[in-house]
Structure formats: structure tokens, C-alpha cells
Motif scaffolding. Structure first.
Motif, PDB file in Angstrom:
ATOM      1  N   ALA A  29      54.633  98.377 -36.442  1.00 43.39           N
ATOM      2  CA  ALA A  29      54.040  98.118 -35.129  1.00 43.39           C
ATOM      3  C   ALA A  29      53.089  96.923 -35.150  1.00 43.39           C
ATOM      4  O   ALA A  29      53.052  96.133 -34.202  1.00 43.39           O
ATOM      5  CB  ALA A  29      53.303  99.361 -34.629  1.00 43.39           C
ATOM      6  N   CYS A  30      52.329  96.782 -36.248  1.00 43.49           N
ATOM      7  CA  CYS A  30      51.262  95.775 -36.290  1.00 43.49           C
ATOM      8  C   CYS A  30      51.634  94.520 -37.070  1.00 43.49           C
ATOM      9  O   CYS A  30      50.993  93.479 -36.913  1.00 43.49           O
ATOM     10  CB  CYS A  30      49.994  96.383 -36.895  1.00 43.49           C
ATOM     11  SG  CYS A  30      49.351  97.786 -35.959  1.00 43.49           S
ATOM     12  N   ALA A  70      51.576  96.363 -29.193  1.00 46.20           N
ATOM     13  CA  ALA A  70      51.592  96.936 -30.534  1.00 46.20           C
ATOM     14  C   ALA A  70      50.936  98.312 -30.594  1.00 46.20           C
ATOM     15  O   ALA A  70      51.445  99.232 -31.247  1.00 46.20           O
ATOM     16  CB  ALA A  70      50.912  95.986 -31.522  1.00 46.20           C
ATOM     17  N   LEU A  71      49.792  98.475 -29.932  1.00 45.54           N
ATOM     18  CA  LEU A  71      49.070  99.746 -30.045  1.00 45.54           C
ATOM     19  C   LEU A  71      49.771 100.882 -29.293  1.00 45.54           C
ATOM     20  O   LEU A  71      49.876 101.992 -29.827  1.00 45.54           O
ATOM     21  CB  LEU A  71      47.627  99.570 -29.595  1.00 45.54           C
ATOM     22  CG  LEU A  71      46.803  98.638 -30.488  1.00 45.54           C
ATOM     23  CD1 LEU A  71      45.372  98.508 -29.972  1.00 45.54           C
ATOM     24  CD2 LEU A  71      46.797  99.115 -31.938  1.00 45.54           C
ATOM     25  N   LEU A 110      40.131 100.683 -30.828  1.00 42.04           N
ATOM     26  CA  LEU A 110      41.160 100.100 -29.963  1.00 42.04           C
ATOM     27  C   LEU A 110      42.185 101.147 -29.553  1.00 42.04           C
ATOM     28  O   LEU A 110      42.771 101.058 -28.472  1.00 42.04           O
ATOM     29  CB  LEU A 110      41.876  98.961 -30.692  1.00 42.04           C
ATOM     30  CG  LEU A 110      41.009  97.805 -31.188  1.00 42.04           C
ATOM     31  CD1 LEU A 110      41.845  96.855 -32.043  1.00 42.04           C
ATOM     32  CD2 LEU A 110      40.374  97.068 -30.035  1.00 42.04           C
ATOM     33  N   LEU A 111      42.410 102.101 -30.445  1.00 41.41           N
ATOM     34  CA  LEU A 111      43.326 103.212 -30.199  1.00 41.41           C
ATOM     35  C   LEU A 111      42.785 104.440 -30.900  1.00 41.41           C
ATOM     36  O   LEU A 111      42.375 104.366 -32.067  1.00 41.41           O
ATOM     37  CB  LEU A 111      44.721 102.897 -30.741  1.00 41.41           C
ATOM     38  CG  LEU A 111      45.688 104.091 -30.914  1.00 41.41           C
ATOM     39  CD1 LEU A 111      46.036 104.708 -29.566  1.00 41.41           C
ATOM     40  CD2 LEU A 111      46.948 103.662 -31.658  1.00 41.41           C
ATOM     41  N   ASP A 112      42.772 105.549 -30.198  1.00 46.50           N
ATOM     42  CA  ASP A 112      42.442 106.839 -30.802  1.00 46.50           C
ATOM     43  C   ASP A 112      43.537 107.815 -30.406  1.00 46.50           C
ATOM     44  O   ASP A 112      43.868 107.942 -29.225  1.00 46.50           O
ATOM     45  CB  ASP A 112      41.080 107.341 -30.311  1.00 46.50           C
ATOM     46  CG  ASP A 112      40.691 108.649 -30.974  1.00 46.50           C
ATOM     47  OD1 ASP A 112      40.725 108.713 -32.215  1.00 46.50           O
ATOM     48  OD2 ASP A 112      40.353 109.611 -30.264  1.00 46.50           O
ATOM     49  N   LEU A 113      44.102 108.472 -31.410  1.00 44.76           N
ATOM     50  CA  LEU A 113      45.237 109.372 -31.182  1.00 44.76           C
ATOM     51  C   LEU A 113      44.942 110.727 -31.804  1.00 44.76           C
ATOM     52  O   LEU A 113      44.479 110.800 -32.943  1.00 44.76           O
ATOM     53  CB  LEU A 113      46.492 108.773 -31.818  1.00 44.76           C
ATOM     54  CG  LEU A 113      47.767 109.631 -31.824  1.00 44.76           C
ATOM     55  CD1 LEU A 113      48.286 109.834 -30.409  1.00 44.76           C
ATOM     56  CD2 LEU A 113      48.838 108.978 -32.705  1.00 44.76           C
ATOM     57  N   ASN A 114      45.178 111.776 -31.054  1.00 45.81           N
ATOM     58  CA  ASN A 114      45.204 113.147 -31.587  1.00 45.81           C
ATOM     59  C   ASN A 114      46.611 113.695 -31.363  1.00 45.81           C
ATOM     60  O   ASN A 114      47.124 113.649 -30.239  1.00 45.81           O
ATOM     61  CB  ASN A 114      44.210 114.056 -30.850  1.00 45.81           C
ATOM     62  CG  ASN A 114      42.777 113.837 -31.298  1.00 45.81           C
ATOM     63  OD1 ASN A 114      42.496 112.927 -32.072  1.00 45.81           O
ATOM     64  ND2 ASN A 114      41.875 114.639 -30.790  1.00 45.81           N
ATOM     65  N   THR A 115      47.201 114.207 -32.434  1.00 41.94           N
ATOM     66  CA  THR A 115      48.552 114.743 -32.312  1.00 41.94           C
ATOM     67  C   THR A 115      48.796 115.711 -33.456  1.00 41.94           C
ATOM     68  O   THR A 115      48.080 115.698 -34.454  1.00 41.94           O
ATOM     69  CB  THR A 115      49.590 113.596 -32.334  1.00 41.94           C
ATOM     70  OG1 THR A 115      50.879 114.112 -32.032  1.00 41.94           O
ATOM     71  CG2 THR A 115      49.630 112.903 -33.690  1.00 41.94           C
ATOM     72  N   GLY A 116      49.772 116.585 -33.301  1.00 41.91           N
ATOM     73  CA  GLY A 116      50.089 117.519 -34.375  1.00 41.91           C
ATOM     74  C   GLY A 116      50.278 118.929 -33.876  1.00 41.91           C
ATOM     75  O   GLY A 116      49.983 119.243 -32.717  1.00 41.91           O
ATOM     76  N   PRO A 117      50.743 119.814 -34.756  1.00 41.35           N
ATOM     77  CA  PRO A 117      51.084 121.170 -34.324  1.00 41.35           C
ATOM     78  C   PRO A 117      49.915 122.004 -33.833  1.00 41.35           C
ATOM     79  O   PRO A 117      50.102 122.927 -33.051  1.00 41.35           O
ATOM     80  CB  PRO A 117      51.719 121.787 -35.582  1.00 41.35           C
ATOM     81  CG  PRO A 117      51.293 120.928 -36.717  1.00 41.35           C
ATOM     82  CD  PRO A 117      51.106 119.559 -36.165  1.00 41.35           C
TER      83      PRO A 117
END
Length: 266
Positions: A29-30, A70-71, A110-117
């Protein structure tokens, strides 16, 4: 071609394939604008609990020439289940290199992501949407003990926040965990222990080690802390024990007093 980790043995065996693919997708991506990918939190502090802990990652990029898409592309590529997360969740934060190399008390991502089961899905590109303390503490852990998965060493690309900013972040963290909303009781208690140990000794410690040391020092909280440590052992958040709510509040109020005393002492 999947990119190898900088040091595969620096991370738990059960995460190596996942983190290798995470690095590969981040680089895809980057591209050449990727500076570093660094594991923080439980992985960095040597206390990752398989399927119990989150995977926290700090990514540093040269944002001055990063393509606009990209982000969002990165957020989509890393999201569970597109990239199946073997931990409770994945929490990557992306910072610009010019920001990360300066001490700061701001969120600054610039980007904050929370993900997962076990995590509610969340994507943010605006740091004003989030309390700063999460990111200030993670950058401090990264500077102190970050495990480099790709790129430049953590201490070269991530500055240690000023102590005053760290203490402010700790106070905000304790208040957040005192409120309790969305946080497991054992995690709230052990985060409090980590805050106390930071105030007393300086370096960051893993939550379990901090809990053991505070339990040894503070007899009146020992039953609660031992119960929290016991609850933290099972490899699933579903097996967490109920802790007495009043005892948790009393303990976290005491932790807040310890942090406030440290701030007053300078």
C-alpha cells in the motif's frame, strides 16, 4: 513476494506468519514511502497472550509523497477478515515520519484502525476523533522496547514523549479505565498496575509483571490484583472472571492518586 520480517524471532511464533503478511500488505500500500513497521504493547513488552491480547503496531511513513489513496487501501487490506487476525484484535496506527520523530503529547495519527474477532471495527483518518493518551503511551513503548518488523530502528524514527506528556496520558488512561465502558475488568486493573509501576520506576512493564509487583507491595489490594491476574490467564476473553466492581473502582481511584502525586512531584 511476501517480505520477511526483520527479525522473526523477536515476535511470538504464532504471530510470525500474520505479521509477515501485515508487513507485506503495508509495503504494497505504501511502497517506498514506508519507513518502519514496529510492534508495540504486549508483543514489545514480551507478554503477548495468544488469542487474549491484541496486536498493536505503529507504522511510520513519509507522508509528504504518499499517494492519496494509500491509507484507505491499507485500512482495507489489513481489516479482519480480509486479513484474518489470530489475536483478539489488530490495532495499527500510522504516523508521518516528521511527526513521529518529535516528542509530542498529541494523537497525531494519519490512520487508526481497530479490527479483529474481539474488537468493534473502527477506521479513523482524523486524530481529533480519538483521545491522545493511547498513542502517546504506544509511542513511548515503541521508543523504549518496540520490535522492528520492517525498516529503521524504533529509536531512530519514534521520539520518546516528554515525561509531563506521558504523565498526562497516564492520568487520562486511568480515568478512561475507571469509567469502565468497553473495557474488561481484569484489563482495567492491570493497566492501573502498569501506570503505578511507570510512576515508580520509569520503564514500561508488561501488565502481568506490573500486577505481580504491585500485589507484592500493596497488601490491601492483593486479593483483587491476584484475582485480576488469574482472570487474565485463560486464552480467551470469554473466560474472564467477574471482579467486584466496587473494589475495582477503589483501586483505580488509588491509582489516579498515585499518578497525581507523581505529577505534583515533578
Amino acid at each position: 513476494m511476501t517480505r520477511p520480517l526483520a527479525d522473526p524471532h523477536a515476535v511470538p511464533a504464532e504471530l510470525r506468519g500474520y505479521l509477515q503478511e501485515l508487513v507485506h500488505r503495508t509495503h504494497t500500500a505504501c511502497g517506498p514511502h514506508l519507513v518502519s513497521v514496529i510492534a508495540v504493547a504486549s508483543v514489545a513488552l514480551g507478554d503477548h497472550r495468544h488469542r487474549r491480547s491484541d496486536v498493536d503496531v505503529t507504522v511510520v511513513v513519509d507522508a509528504s509523497s504518499l499517494p492519496r489513496g494509500a491509507l484507505p487501501e491499507l485500512a482495507e487490506a489489513l481489516a479482519h477478515p480480509a486479513l484474518p487476525c489470530p489475536a483478539a484484535g489488530l490495532e495499527p496506527a500510522v504516523h508521518d515520519a516528521d511527526f513521529a520523530v518529535r516528542p509530542s503529547g498529541e494523537a497525531g495519527y494519519l490512520l487508526d484502525l481497530n479490527t479483529g474477532p474481539s474488537l468493534p471495527d473502527r477506521v479513523s483518518f482524523d486524530p481529533s476523533e480519538s483521545p491522545a493518551f493511547w498513542y502517546v503511551i504506544d509511542r513511548s513503548v515503541a521508543h523504549q522496547a518496540g520490535r522492528v518488523l520492517y525498516g529503521s530502528p524504533a529509536r531512530e524514527v519514534i521520539a520518546e514523549p516528554a515525561r509531563a506528556d506521558l504523565l498526562t496520558a497516564l492520568g487520562a488512561s486511568v480515568r478512561e479505565h475507571s469509567a469502565g465502558e468497553g473495557h474488561l475488568a481484569d484489563n482495567r486493573v492491570l493497566n492501573g498496575c502498569r501506570a503505578v509501576r511507570y510512576c515508580r520506576t520509569g520503564p514500561w512493564q508488561a501488565k502481568r509483571r506490573a500486577g505481580e509487583e504491585v500485589a507484592a507491595d500493596e497488601e490491601r489490594f492483593r486479593p483483587l490484583l491476584r484475582a485480576a491476574l488469574h482472570s487474565y490467564e485463560p486464552p480467551s476473553r470469554a473466560a474472564d472472571l467477574e471482579l467486584p466492581a466496587a473494589d475495582v473502582r477503589t483501586f483505580l481511584a488509588w491509582v489516579a492518586d498515585q499518578v497525581d502525586a507523581t505529577v505534583r512531584a515533578g
